[in-house]
Scaffold this active site. Structure first.
Site, short mmCIF file in Angstrom:
data_model
loop_
_atom_site.label_atom_id
_atom_site.label_comp_id
_atom_site.label_asym_id
_atom_site.label_seq_id
_atom_site.Cartn_x
_atom_site.Cartn_y
_atom_site.Cartn_z
N ASP A 1 3.98 -2.65 -7.16
CA ASP A 1 3.41 -1.55 -6.78
C ASP A 1 3.57 -0.10 -7.26
O ASP A 1 2.80 0.70 -7.26
CB ASP A 1 3.83 -1.33 -5.08
CG ASP A 1 3.76 -2.80 -4.66
OD1 ASP A 1 3.07 -3.40 -4.91
OD2 ASP A 1 4.74 -2.93 -3.58
N GLY B 1 15.62 -1.41 -2.50
CA GLY B 1 14.81 -1.06 -1.75
C GLY B 1 13.31 -1.03 -2.47
O GLY B 1 13.25 -1.33 -3.69
N THR C 1 11.93 -5.68 -5.60
CA THR C 1 11.02 -5.59 -4.44
C THR C 1 10.11 -4.26 -4.77
O THR C 1 10.59 -3.22 -4.99
CB THR C 1 11.55 -5.52 -3.21
OG1 THR C 1 12.38 -6.25 -3.00
CG2 THR C 1 10.56 -5.27 -1.99
N ASN D 1 -0.24 -9.94 -11.36
CA ASN D 1 1.02 -10.30 -12.01
C ASN D 1 0.44 -11.49 -12.61
O ASN D 1 -0.56 -12.19 -12.70
CB ASN D 1 1.96 -10.42 -11.25
CG ASN D 1 2.26 -11.49 -10.22
OD1 ASN D 1 1.51 -12.57 -10.52
ND2 ASN D 1 2.80 -11.30 -9.22
N GLY E 1 0.64 -1.22 -0.18
CA GLY E 1 -0.15 -0.02 0.00
C GLY E 1 0.95 1.19 -0.04
O GLY E 1 0.62 2.28 -0.88
O1 RIB Z 1 5.53 -5.49 -3.00
C1 RIB Z 1 6.63 -5.33 -2.21
C2 RIB Z 1 6.10 -5.24 -0.63
O2 RIB Z 1 5.63 -6.52 -0.14
C3 RIB Z 1 7.40 -4.80 0.13
O3 RIB Z 1 7.73 -3.39 0.45
C4 RIB Z 1 6.88 -5.72 1.49
O4 RIB Z 1 6.79 -4.60 2.53
C5 RIB Z 1 5.67 -6.19 1.11
O5 RIB Z 1 4.52 -5.68 1.50
#
Ligand code: RIB
Length: 291
Positions: A237, A272, A233, A180, A40
């Site tokens: 999002d 990050g 990662t 995805n 989020g």
């Molecule tokens: O989509 C990546 C996120 O998934 C990370 O930042 C972690 O906190 C998890 O929620």
């Protein structure tokens, strides 16, 4: 007009390893870092970086003020983030291997203790030009999506982490479903009946993305931009937040897909999650460099 995001807020503890551990194995990490994360929060940062007025709806523990400061410094309105004295701020243990792939454990904490009545009250003031984002790391998605749709607003749902029961419950109240490729395969294998959403956004990492407009049966494809990833990662999002901001700004689907894809490409070149999301001008410069 504005993006409202009912979303998780995590503190990400990231460990870099040569390979992900197998069952029973103990490995020493090469590097450890921590920073802003949560599907989020990452989406809120991406939407705000893309230029959208972005309000985050969520909850945290009473410590960890730097998390709020970090969200605010990236342009996210944090007024509607509750501080819960009996809950820990959500956190994630993230392992990243040498190929930039990851494995993640989350502890939801406050993310799953959001006051649904307060949420519905906030969303009752929604405009039909607003967009609600939801994912699967909080409680309250169904109540929020219903409240937003009741005001005529669009609801964009990222079905991650994938949970079939959650998807079944939320889907009738969703305008655009984002997944995805793996999540899409799981969903289509288990859902019977027609898809009631207006649009389907499927991201395929380095293989690009596609958007199916189910109202007129058109498909839009976006190739990925070639980069060397160091950490994937939060890439999904970043894509989702930038895509939503594109729609909010009135971009047509191809334009929104292109900016989202560029933002995700840049984001994976940095370590990050929330802290690696590029600004709109960085995305402009990146796109200007593409042939
Ligand atoms: O989509 C990546 C996120 O998934 C990370 O930042 C972690 O906190 C998890 O929620």
């Amino acid at each position: 007009m504005a993006i409202w995001n009912l979303g998780s807020i995590n503190i990400d503890q990231t460990y870099r390893l040569d390979s992900l551990p197998k069952p029973g194995e103990t490995l020493a990490s090469r590097n450890h870092s921590f920073g802003l994360g949560g599907k989020g929060a990452n989406q809120s940062v991406a939407a705000a970086m893309a230029g959208a007025v972005t309000h985050h709806l969520g909850a945290m523990g009473t410590g960890d003020d730097w998390v709020l400061d970090s969200l605010a410094s990236k342009g996210v309105d944090t007024t509607h983030i509750a501080r819960l004295p009996d809950e820990a701020t959500g956190h994630a243990i993230i392992m990243v291997d040498r190929d930039a792939e990851n494995a993640i454990i989350i502890h939801p904490g406050a993310n799953r203790a959001i006051d649904e009545a307060a949420l519905t009250e906030t969303l009752a003031g929604f405009s039909d030009r607003d967009i609600l984002l939801i994912q699967n790391e909080t409680n309250g998605q169904v109540a929020a999506a219903k409240a937003a749709r009741a005001q005529g607003a669009r609801v964009i749902y990222s079905a991650a982490p994938f949970d079939l029961d959650a998807v079944r419950d939320v889907l009738p109240h969703v305008s655009i479903l984002a997944m995805n490729e793996g999540e899409a395969a799981q969903l289509f294998a288990s859902l019977s009946g027609d898809m009631t959403v207006q649009g389907l956004l499927i991201t395929r990492g380095s293989q690009g993305a596609e958007y199916h407009d189910l109202t007129d049966n058109q498909t839009y494809e976006q190739a990925s931009f070639k980069v060397t990833p160091v950490d994937t990662t939060g890439a999904g999002d970043t894509f989702a937040g930038y895509f939503a901001a594109g729609l909010d700004a009135g971009l047509a689907i191809p334009g929104a897909l292109r900016r989202a894809s560029a933002a995700a490409a840049l984001q994976v070149t940095r370590e990050g999650a929330g802290d690696a999301i590029p600004t709109s001008s960085e995305v402009d410069a990146f796109l200007a460099d593409q042939s």
